[in-house]
Design an enzyme around this catalytic site. Structure first.
Site, PDB file in Angstrom:
ATOM      1  N   GLU A   1      34.257  -7.419  -4.484  1.00 49.77           N
ATOM      2  CA  GLU A   1      35.682  -7.707  -4.269  1.00 49.77           C
ATOM      3  C   GLU A   1      36.506  -6.424  -4.405  1.00 49.77           C
ATOM      4  O   GLU A   1      37.579  -6.303  -3.822  1.00 49.77           O
ATOM      5  CB  GLU A   1      36.166  -8.775  -5.266  1.00 49.77           C
ATOM      6  CG  GLU A   1      37.451  -9.447  -4.828  1.00 49.77           C
ATOM      7  CD  GLU A   1      37.780 -10.708  -5.607  1.00 49.77           C
ATOM      8  OE1 GLU A   1      37.552 -11.817  -5.100  1.00 49.77           O
ATOM      9  OE2 GLU A   1      38.264 -10.590  -6.746  1.00 49.77           O
TER      10      GLU A   1
ATOM     11  N   GLU B   1      41.706 -24.165  -6.101  1.00 47.26           N
ATOM     12  CA  GLU B   1      40.584 -24.821  -6.782  1.00 47.26           C
ATOM     13  C   GLU B   1      40.954 -25.134  -8.235  1.00 47.26           C
ATOM     14  O   GLU B   1      40.714 -26.237  -8.746  1.00 47.26           O
ATOM     15  CB  GLU B   1      39.339 -23.914  -6.767  1.00 47.26           C
ATOM     16  CG  GLU B   1      38.780 -23.578  -5.395  1.00 47.26           C
ATOM     17  CD  GLU B   1      39.448 -22.379  -4.734  1.00 47.26           C
ATOM     18  OE1 GLU B   1      40.585 -22.018  -5.140  1.00 47.26           O
ATOM     19  OE2 GLU B   1      38.857 -21.804  -3.801  1.00 47.26           O
TER      20      GLU B   1
ATOM     21  N   LYS C   1      45.345 -16.186 -13.373  1.00 43.81           N
ATOM     22  CA  LYS C   1      46.332 -15.106 -13.363  1.00 43.81           C
ATOM     23  C   LYS C   1      47.535 -15.468 -12.482  1.00 43.81           C
ATOM     24  O   LYS C   1      48.671 -15.367 -12.890  1.00 43.81           O
ATOM     25  CB  LYS C   1      45.658 -13.825 -12.859  1.00 43.81           C
ATOM     26  CG  LYS C   1      46.602 -12.656 -12.741  1.00 43.81           C
ATOM     27  CD  LYS C   1      45.920 -11.453 -12.114  1.00 43.81           C
ATOM     28  CE  LYS C   1      46.981 -10.440 -11.701  1.00 43.81           C
ATOM     29  NZ  LYS C   1      46.423  -9.300 -10.975  1.00 43.81           N
TER      30      LYS C   1
ATOM     31  N   GLY D   1      42.062  -9.603 -11.550  1.00 42.79           N
ATOM     32  CA  GLY D   1      41.333 -10.783 -12.022  1.00 42.79           C
ATOM     33  C   GLY D   1      39.922 -10.438 -12.465  1.00 42.79           C
ATOM     34  O   GLY D   1      39.448 -10.877 -13.509  1.00 42.79           O
ATOM     35  N   ARG D   2      39.232  -9.610 -11.683  1.00 39.96           N
ATOM     36  CA  ARG D   2      37.830  -9.287 -11.999  1.00 39.96           C
ATOM     37  C   ARG D   2      37.701  -8.268 -13.133  1.00 39.96           C
ATOM     38  O   ARG D   2      36.594  -7.877 -13.499  1.00 39.96           O
ATOM     39  CB  ARG D   2      37.124  -8.794 -10.733  1.00 39.96           C
ATOM     40  CG  ARG D   2      37.838  -7.681  -9.996  1.00 39.96           C
ATOM     41  CD  ARG D   2      37.318  -7.511  -8.574  1.00 39.96           C
ATOM     42  NE  ARG D   2      38.120  -6.564  -7.787  1.00 39.96           N
ATOM     43  CZ  ARG D   2      39.185  -6.878  -7.093  1.00 39.96           C
ATOM     44  NH1 ARG D   2      39.634  -8.128  -7.104  1.00 39.96           N
ATOM     45  NH2 ARG D   2      39.837  -5.969  -6.394  1.00 39.96           N
TER      46      ARG D   2
ATOM     47  N   LYS E   1      42.084 -17.953   2.249  1.00 42.10           N
ATOM     48  CA  LYS E   1      42.935 -18.902   1.517  1.00 42.10           C
ATOM     49  C   LYS E   1      44.046 -19.425   2.438  1.00 42.10           C
ATOM     50  O   LYS E   1      44.338 -20.607   2.458  1.00 42.10           O
ATOM     51  CB  LYS E   1      43.597 -18.202   0.321  1.00 42.10           C
ATOM     52  CG  LYS E   1      42.682 -17.954  -0.858  1.00 42.10           C
ATOM     53  CD  LYS E   1      43.511 -17.386  -2.004  1.00 42.10           C
ATOM     54  CE  LYS E   1      42.673 -16.794  -3.101  1.00 42.10           C
ATOM     55  NZ  LYS E   1      43.433 -16.065  -4.098  1.00 42.10           N
TER      56      LYS E   1
ATOM     57  N   HIS F   1       9.185 -13.923  -8.830  1.00 44.67           N
ATOM     58  CA  HIS F   1       8.462 -15.092  -8.316  1.00 44.67           C
ATOM     59  C   HIS F   1       9.277 -15.804  -7.247  1.00 44.67           C
ATOM     60  O   HIS F   1       9.036 -16.973  -6.953  1.00 44.67           O
ATOM     61  CB  HIS F   1       8.119 -16.027  -9.474  1.00 44.67           C
ATOM     62  CG  HIS F   1       7.180 -15.369 -10.448  1.00 44.67           C
ATOM     63  ND1 HIS F   1       5.823 -15.319 -10.245  1.00 44.67           N
ATOM     64  CD2 HIS F   1       7.429 -14.659 -11.580  1.00 44.67           C
ATOM     65  CE1 HIS F   1       5.260 -14.635 -11.242  1.00 44.67           C
ATOM     66  NE2 HIS F   1       6.215 -14.217 -12.059  1.00 44.67           N
TER      67      HIS F   1
HETATM   68  O1  F6P Z   1      38.974 -14.387  -5.286  1.00 42.96           O
HETATM   69  C1  F6P Z   1      40.284 -13.941  -5.314  1.00 42.96           C
HETATM   70  C2  F6P Z   1      40.846 -14.039  -6.665  1.00 42.96           C
HETATM   71  O2  F6P Z   1      42.163 -13.694  -6.571  1.00 42.96           O
HETATM   72  C3  F6P Z   1      40.106 -13.171  -7.677  1.00 42.96           C
HETATM   73  O3  F6P Z   1      40.465 -11.846  -7.603  1.00 42.96           O
HETATM   74  C4  F6P Z   1      40.460 -13.852  -8.945  1.00 42.96           C
HETATM   75  O4  F6P Z   1      39.622 -13.462  -9.981  1.00 42.96           O
HETATM   76  C5  F6P Z   1      40.314 -15.298  -8.551  1.00 42.96           C
HETATM   77  O5  F6P Z   1      40.784 -15.355  -7.218  1.00 42.96           O
HETATM   78  C6  F6P Z   1      41.070 -16.275  -9.404  1.00 42.96           C
HETATM   79  O6  F6P Z   1      42.429 -15.993  -9.379  1.00 42.96           O
HETATM   80  P1  F6P Z   1      43.436 -16.591 -10.442  1.00 42.96           P
HETATM   81  O7  F6P Z   1      43.055 -16.070 -11.776  1.00 42.96           O
HETATM   82  O8  F6P Z   1      44.785 -16.115 -10.004  1.00 42.96           O
HETATM   83  O9  F6P Z   1      43.333 -18.081 -10.399  1.00 42.96           O
END
Ligand code: F6P
Length: 507
Positions: free
Chosen positions: A339, A199, A193, A253-254, A478, A370
């Site tokens: 979150e 990452e 987004k 995002g979630r 971050k 288990h």
């Molecule tokens: O963990 C923080 C966050 O911003 C989430 O809300 C989101 O789903 C994830 O990082 C990935 O973000 P992006 O889609 O901007 O890469």
């Protein structure tokens, strides 16, 4: 303090000395259950009664929940800290008067056509070969949702398609994946987004380097698609216009699996299954908006959990799906709930004097039995649980190991060993739980289930006075990560432990 909150505190005092098993009469399940949209919810194994549920519903009304629901569905700016509307429901709508609808529809059509093109074997890579492998590069909400949906219906993924996910950054894992696939027939979807996530960008660069070696300096672009808010950022990155998919800042995002963030799932499962997933969620939206709170699934699920957290003082919540296709649901739910509502400051900026989202963990119920369920049965801590069952239609009840075990667990947890002289075998019981029973494992029910939890989270945020749609805690980590360099071993603003760890182990 709200009047109903005080009533509930008094009710909690009255009922706490009782055992849940003793609250049962012939009508208890009837009175303490609700059913709609292919989902039956049994609240009867919680330590509560109808009068408490009435008060919980009254609390929701006192907190002006209806007004909040209407505000969300009207597209008002309810994400007050970031000044954004919250309209994930629009992503699964069939139609809408909201001005954003036109773009949502256009982007959905674009995703539908793109997915079909790949499934028709009409998308070619730079060397003219048919794309048959998709790698979704994303993390958090840009990974967990599509992963969940694909895993739930993986038998529907055509054998000719290979689907992979890159979320974690581990150089040897990435190298192994990139070595194991045919890059000439691979499409990477850079799903982000913000389009800035460290990452995700790191993994994208690893993929681009590998692609350049295989298909040439310019060829990599035919092997990349992007999903982001910022179209210009995608263009600057080198993603060609036909491969760009937009989302909007009003989608958290979630909450974004319904958008083109779910593109990999559309491709893997086909448009029909993905659209049925959207339809199930859409029906849950209607149920949430139109059903009186007394029968409203998300409202009751939210309020009973609030009872367990704020009045019965449970701060750990375990979620146990008893169907293999839901094995990734706990991961998804963890992000969605923690979150969103893992906060201690309310919408007025005040520190809250009550608990909010509990710690959530879980995994497939049978595996959990288990692994960690021993502790849940016998430890000194009390815990609140949610069971999600999908009875097997293909076998008789006696052979339905998962469903039988699910019922056995919730029953054992409530009853315990009534004989307190049973020594090491003593199980205290009285562990509250809610059981959700899904009619079937279909795209519609999964869509409904995910939307149910989205709305549950929203209801709880209204009661607790939280903005469920920001995540500033994540941002802090971050920022610090970015500031940690080899040079920062001299930076006294960084704590002594961290500086020393960098000095000793940072290569
Ligand atoms: O963990 C923080 C966050 O911003 C989430 O809300 C989101 O789903 C994830 O990082 C990935 O973000 P992006 O889609 O901007 O890469």
């Amino acid at each position: 303090m709200k009047k109903t909150w005080r009533n509930l505190t008094a009710q909690a005092e009255l009922i706490s000395s009782k055992r849940t098993i003793d609250l049962f009469d012939d009508n208890r399940l009837e009175q303490l259950s609700v059913s709609s949209n292919g989902i039956f919810i049994d609240f009867s194994k919680n330590k509560l009664n109808s009068s408490i549920v009435d008060d919980l519903v009254a609390l929701a009304k006192e907190c002006e929940l209806s007004k909040a629901i209407n505000a969300m569905f009207a597209g008002e700016t309810i994400n007050c800290t970031e000044q954004r509307a919250v309209m994930h429901f629009l992503l699964r709508a069939e139609n809408s008067d909201l001005p954003e609808w036109k773009e949502v529809f256009e982007q959905r059509q674009k995703a539908i056509e793109f997915a079909q093109k790949i499934r028709n074997e009409n998308l070619l890579g730079a060397t003219g070969k048919v794309i048959d492998t998709i790698v979704n590069i994303g993390i958090g909400g840009s990974d967990l949702g599509p992963r969940l949906v694909i895993d739930a219906f993986k038998h529907h993924v055509p054998k000719v398609l290979n689907i992979h996910f890159m979320s974690d950054v581990d150089y040897s894992e990435s190298a192994q994946l990139l070595d194991s696939i045919n890059l000439e027939t691979t499409l990477f979807i850079l799903c982000s987004k913000s389009f800035t996530t460290w990452e995700t960008q790191t993994n994208a660069q690893l993929a681009i380097s590998a692609l350049k070696e295989k298909v040439g300096e310019a060829g990599w672009q035919r092997h990349f698609a992007g999903v982001a808010v910022d179209q210009q950022a995608m263009t600057d990155f080198g993603i060609i216009p036909e491969h760009q998919f937009l989302i909007w800042d009003w989608v958290g995002g979630r909450y974004s699996v319904w958008s083109s963030i779910g593109l990999v799932a559309r491709i893997a499962l086909g448009n029909d299954i993905f659209d049925r997933f959207l339809a199930g969620a859409r029906e849950m939206d209607q149920h949430f908006q139109q059903t009186p709170f007394e029968q409203n699934l998300p409202v009751l699920l939210a309020m009973v959990q609030i009872w367990n957290i704020n009045f019965m003082n449970h701060s750990v919540f375990i979620t146990l799906p008893y169907r293999h296709g839901l094995r990734l649901f706990p991961d998804y739910q963890q992000q969605l709930e923690m979150e969103s509502n893992g906060k201690s400051v309310d919408t007025n900026g005040d520190i809250m004097a009550y608990h909010t989202c509990p710690y959530i963990f879980g995994q497939l119920g049978l595996n959990a039995q288990h692994a960690f369920m021993q502790l849940v049965h016998q430890s000194t801590h009390n815990t609140y649980l949610e069971f999600i069952a999908v009875p097997e239609k293909a076998v008789p009840f006696e052979d339905d190991v998962a469903f039988r075990s699910c019922l056995a667990q919730s029953s054992a947890l409530m009853k315990g060993t009534l004989d307190i002289d049973s020594g090491a075998k003593h199980c205290p019981g009285d562990r509250p739980s809610t059981t959700l029973v899904l009619d079937e494992m279909s795209p519609e029910t999964l869509g409904g289930l995910v939307a149910l939890y989205e709305h549950k989270v929203f209801v709880q945020s209204v009661i607790w006075g939280i903005n469920a749609f920001d995540q500033f805690g994540v941002e802090l980590g971050k920022q610090i990560a970015k500031s940690l360099t080899k040079e920062s071993t001299d930076n006294t603003a960084i704590d002594g432990s961290t500086r020393e760890l960098i000095r000793r182990f940072g290569h």
